[in-house]
Design an enzyme around this catalytic site. Structure first.
Site, PDB file in Angstrom:
ATOM      1  N   GLY A  81       0.847  -1.210  -0.040  1.00 26.26           N
ATOM      2  CA  GLY A  81      -0.072  -0.087   0.024  1.00 26.26           C
ATOM      3  C   GLY A  81       1.006   1.288  -0.058  1.00 26.26           C
TER       4      GLY A  81
ATOM      5  N   TRP B 100      -0.551   4.366  -1.634  1.00 29.22           N
ATOM      6  CA  TRP B 100      -1.603   5.101  -0.830  1.00 29.22           C
ATOM      7  C   TRP B 100      -1.035   5.977   0.339  1.00 29.22           C
ATOM      8  CZ3 TRP B 100      -5.294   1.954   3.031  1.00 29.22           C
ATOM      9  CH2 TRP B 100      -6.454   2.574   3.257  1.00 29.22           C
TER      10      TRP B 100
ATOM     11  N   HIS C  75      12.087   0.863   0.064  1.00 28.29           N
ATOM     12  CA  HIS C  75      11.653  -0.716   0.525  1.00 28.29           C
ATOM     13  C   HIS C  75      13.122  -1.319   1.072  1.00 28.29           C
ATOM     14  CE1 HIS C  75       8.312  -0.636  -1.949  1.00 28.29           C
ATOM     15  NE2 HIS C  75       8.708  -0.586  -2.940  1.00 28.29           N
TER      16      HIS C  75
ATOM     17  N   ARG D  80       1.778  -5.298   5.575  1.00 26.39           N
ATOM     18  CA  ARG D  80       0.308  -5.728   4.969  1.00 26.39           C
ATOM     19  C   ARG D  80       0.429  -7.351   5.347  1.00 26.39           C
ATOM     20  NH1 ARG D  80      -2.143  -4.940  -0.823  1.00 26.39           N
ATOM     21  NH2 ARG D  80      -4.326  -5.533  -0.597  1.00 26.39           N
TER      22      ARG D  80
ATOM     23  N   SER E 102      -1.218  -9.398  -4.468  1.00 28.53           N
ATOM     24  CA  SER E 102      -0.823  -8.117  -5.013  1.00 28.53           C
ATOM     25  C   SER E 102       0.518  -8.200  -5.852  1.00 28.53           C
ATOM     26  CB  SER E 102      -1.016  -6.997  -4.077  1.00 28.53           C
ATOM     27  OG  SER E 102      -0.762  -5.858  -4.608  1.00 28.53           O
TER      28      SER E 102
HETATM   29  P1  A3P Z   1      -3.810  -4.898  -4.702  1.00 29.00           P
HETATM   30  O1  A3P Z   1      -3.140  -5.454  -5.631  1.00 29.00           O
HETATM   31  O2  A3P Z   1      -4.372  -5.881  -3.539  1.00 29.00           O
HETATM   32  O3  A3P Z   1      -5.273  -4.147  -5.231  1.00 29.00           O
HETATM   33  P2  A3P Z   1       2.150  -0.531  -3.626  1.00 29.00           P
HETATM   34  O4  A3P Z   1       1.462   0.979  -3.528  1.00 29.00           O
HETATM   35  O5  A3P Z   1       2.921  -0.882  -2.475  1.00 29.00           O
HETATM   36  O6  A3P Z   1       2.667  -0.997  -4.758  1.00 29.00           O
HETATM   37  O7  A3P Z   1       0.754  -1.526  -3.262  1.00 29.00           O
HETATM   38  C1  A3P Z   1      -0.462  -1.812  -4.166  1.00 29.00           C
HETATM   39  C2  A3P Z   1      -1.568  -2.110  -3.578  1.00 29.00           C
HETATM   40  O8  A3P Z   1      -1.952  -1.137  -2.644  1.00 29.00           O
HETATM   41  C3  A3P Z   1      -2.516  -2.673  -4.701  1.00 29.00           C
HETATM   42  O9  A3P Z   1      -3.293  -3.753  -3.728  1.00 29.00           O
HETATM   43  C4  A3P Z   1      -3.345  -1.547  -4.764  1.00 29.00           C
HETATM   44  O10 A3P Z   1      -4.693  -1.614  -5.548  1.00 29.00           O
HETATM   45  C5  A3P Z   1      -3.402  -0.812  -3.451  1.00 29.00           C
HETATM   46  N1  A3P Z   1      -3.900   0.725  -3.250  1.00 29.00           N
HETATM   47  C6  A3P Z   1      -3.424   1.499  -4.164  1.00 29.00           C
HETATM   48  N2  A3P Z   1      -3.714   2.681  -3.844  1.00 29.00           N
HETATM   49  C7  A3P Z   1      -4.708   2.562  -2.616  1.00 29.00           C
HETATM   50  C8  A3P Z   1      -5.528   3.527  -2.252  1.00 29.00           C
HETATM   51  N3  A3P Z   1      -5.827   4.623  -2.260  1.00 29.00           N
HETATM   52  N4  A3P Z   1      -6.264   2.714  -1.205  1.00 29.00           N
HETATM   53  C9  A3P Z   1      -6.313   1.433  -0.842  1.00 29.00           C
HETATM   54  N5  A3P Z   1      -5.380   0.625  -1.400  1.00 29.00           N
HETATM   55  C10 A3P Z   1      -4.728   1.121  -2.471  1.00 29.00           C
END
Ligand code: A3P
Length: 305
Positions: free
Chosen positions: A54, A57, A117, A139, A147
């Site tokens: 996430g 986000w 990371h 997570r 994911s």
């Molecule tokens: P999923 O593949 O389970 O949907 P990162 O940003 O670390 O690469 O993680 C990506 C994951 O965070 C993906 O999960 C993505 O959909 C989810 N994600 C991205 N933006 C988000 C938001 N605003 N709120 C919740 N989840 C989000």
């Protein structure tokens, strides 16, 4: 670098084991340059995550939170036109990509926001000792794994096929993924957050999903910028959460069709954004196996997923 143990990565690339963690060979120069040259300031905020926890986000949330005084009009907010990865660049992947040309970070307005990371052992010394703030986002490994599997299959070169869920699962369980083993990564920062709670804040994707407003207020307190009664009255907390919501960010033109400077599609960072999607992909045996590795690895730490 060539003397380090190697494994085949998830996208047909190679990984090197460096300081106990797997790093994509292509990123090793960035990792080494970042370790050597990055000088954290006390006012810096560093978001640390394992991939697919996430990050995108939390980048958006942190940017909107700590820069809120500059962007009172949310209709003209930078997050509407820039991908969060541009606003909160990754130290080893974006800032220090090249050992020869070092970035000038001195003109960035405080608080400077970076992401990484890197596992705790590999952080530049100044991040550990400058008094800067570290926010660690984790997570549930089952959802992070699923994911990652989706993400990696989007990144694989055309013509190289997809990686099967079973092959990816076997690698993930053995700790072989970029910045893995997942559990060691999480534990390094979990322990640090217990030792130095004033410097390291540990939060889970699931907690953010369950109680976003509460968690945002906790983050604001930790970062020394709590919401004032006036901001509370004006609904700033909800405004930030709406701005950074999956629905809002994933539907912006920049995130539907834009690309990062490194070439990755912005849309690859948005899939479902839910808790528990792994149940749609993993067999009962896979769930059992991942849960038991997690239990064993985290035993005695006080951390649970
Ligand atoms: P999923 O593949 O389970 O949907 P990162 O940003 O670390 O690469 O993680 C990506 C994951 O965070 C993906 O999960 C993505 O959909 C989810 N994600 C991205 N933006 C988000 C938001 N605003 N709120 C919740 N989840 C989000």
């Amino acid at each position: 670098i060539s003397s380090l143990p190697t494994e085949k990565g998830w996208i047909g690339n190679s990984l090197h084991k460096y300081q106990g963690f797997w790093q994509a060979t292509a990123h090793m120069q960035g990792v080494l340059a970042c370790q050597k040259h990055f000088r954290a300031l006390e006012s810096d905020i560093i978001l640390v995550t394992t991939p697919k926890s996430g990050t995108t986000w939390l980048m958006a949330i942190l940017f909107a939170l700590v820069k809120r005084a500059h962007y009172l009009d949310l209709r003209r907010h930078p997050l509407l036109t820039e991908n969060p990865h541009v606003l909160v660049p990754c130290l080893e992947l974006d800032v220090y990509t090249d050992k020869q040309v070092l970035p000038d970070l001195s003109s960035l307005a405080p608080p400077r926001l970076f992401s990484t990371h890197l596992p705790y052992v590999s952080l530049p010394d100044s991040v550990k000792h400058s008094g800067c703030k570290v926010v660690y986002l984790s997570r549930d490994p089952k959802d992070a794994f699923v994911s990652l599997w989706h993400f990696v299959n989007k990144l694989r070169p055309v013509g190289s096929g997809t990686m099967s869920l079973h092959e990816a699962f076997d690698k993930f369980c053995r700790g072989v993924s970029s910045f893995g083993p997942f559990w060691d990564h999480v534990l390094g920062f979990w322990n640090e957050s217990l030792k130095r709670p004033e410097s390291a804040f540990f939060i889970k994707f699931e907690e953010m999903k369950q109680e976003p407003a509460l968690q945002l207020r906790r983050l604001a307190e930790f970062l020394g910028c709590p919401f004032s009664p006036e901001e509370e009255t004006h609904g700033i907390v909800d405004g930030i959460l709406r701005l950074c919501s999956f629905d809002n960010l994933s539907n912006l033109v920049v995130n539907k069709s834009g690309k990062l400077p490194a070439g990755m599609e912005n849309s690859a960072f948005f899939r479902k954004g839910e808790v528990g999607d792994s149940t749609n992909y993993l067999t009962t045996e896979m769930v059992k196996k991942l849960d038991s590795i997690t239990q064993e690895k985290l035993y005695g730490s006080g951390l649970k997923f």
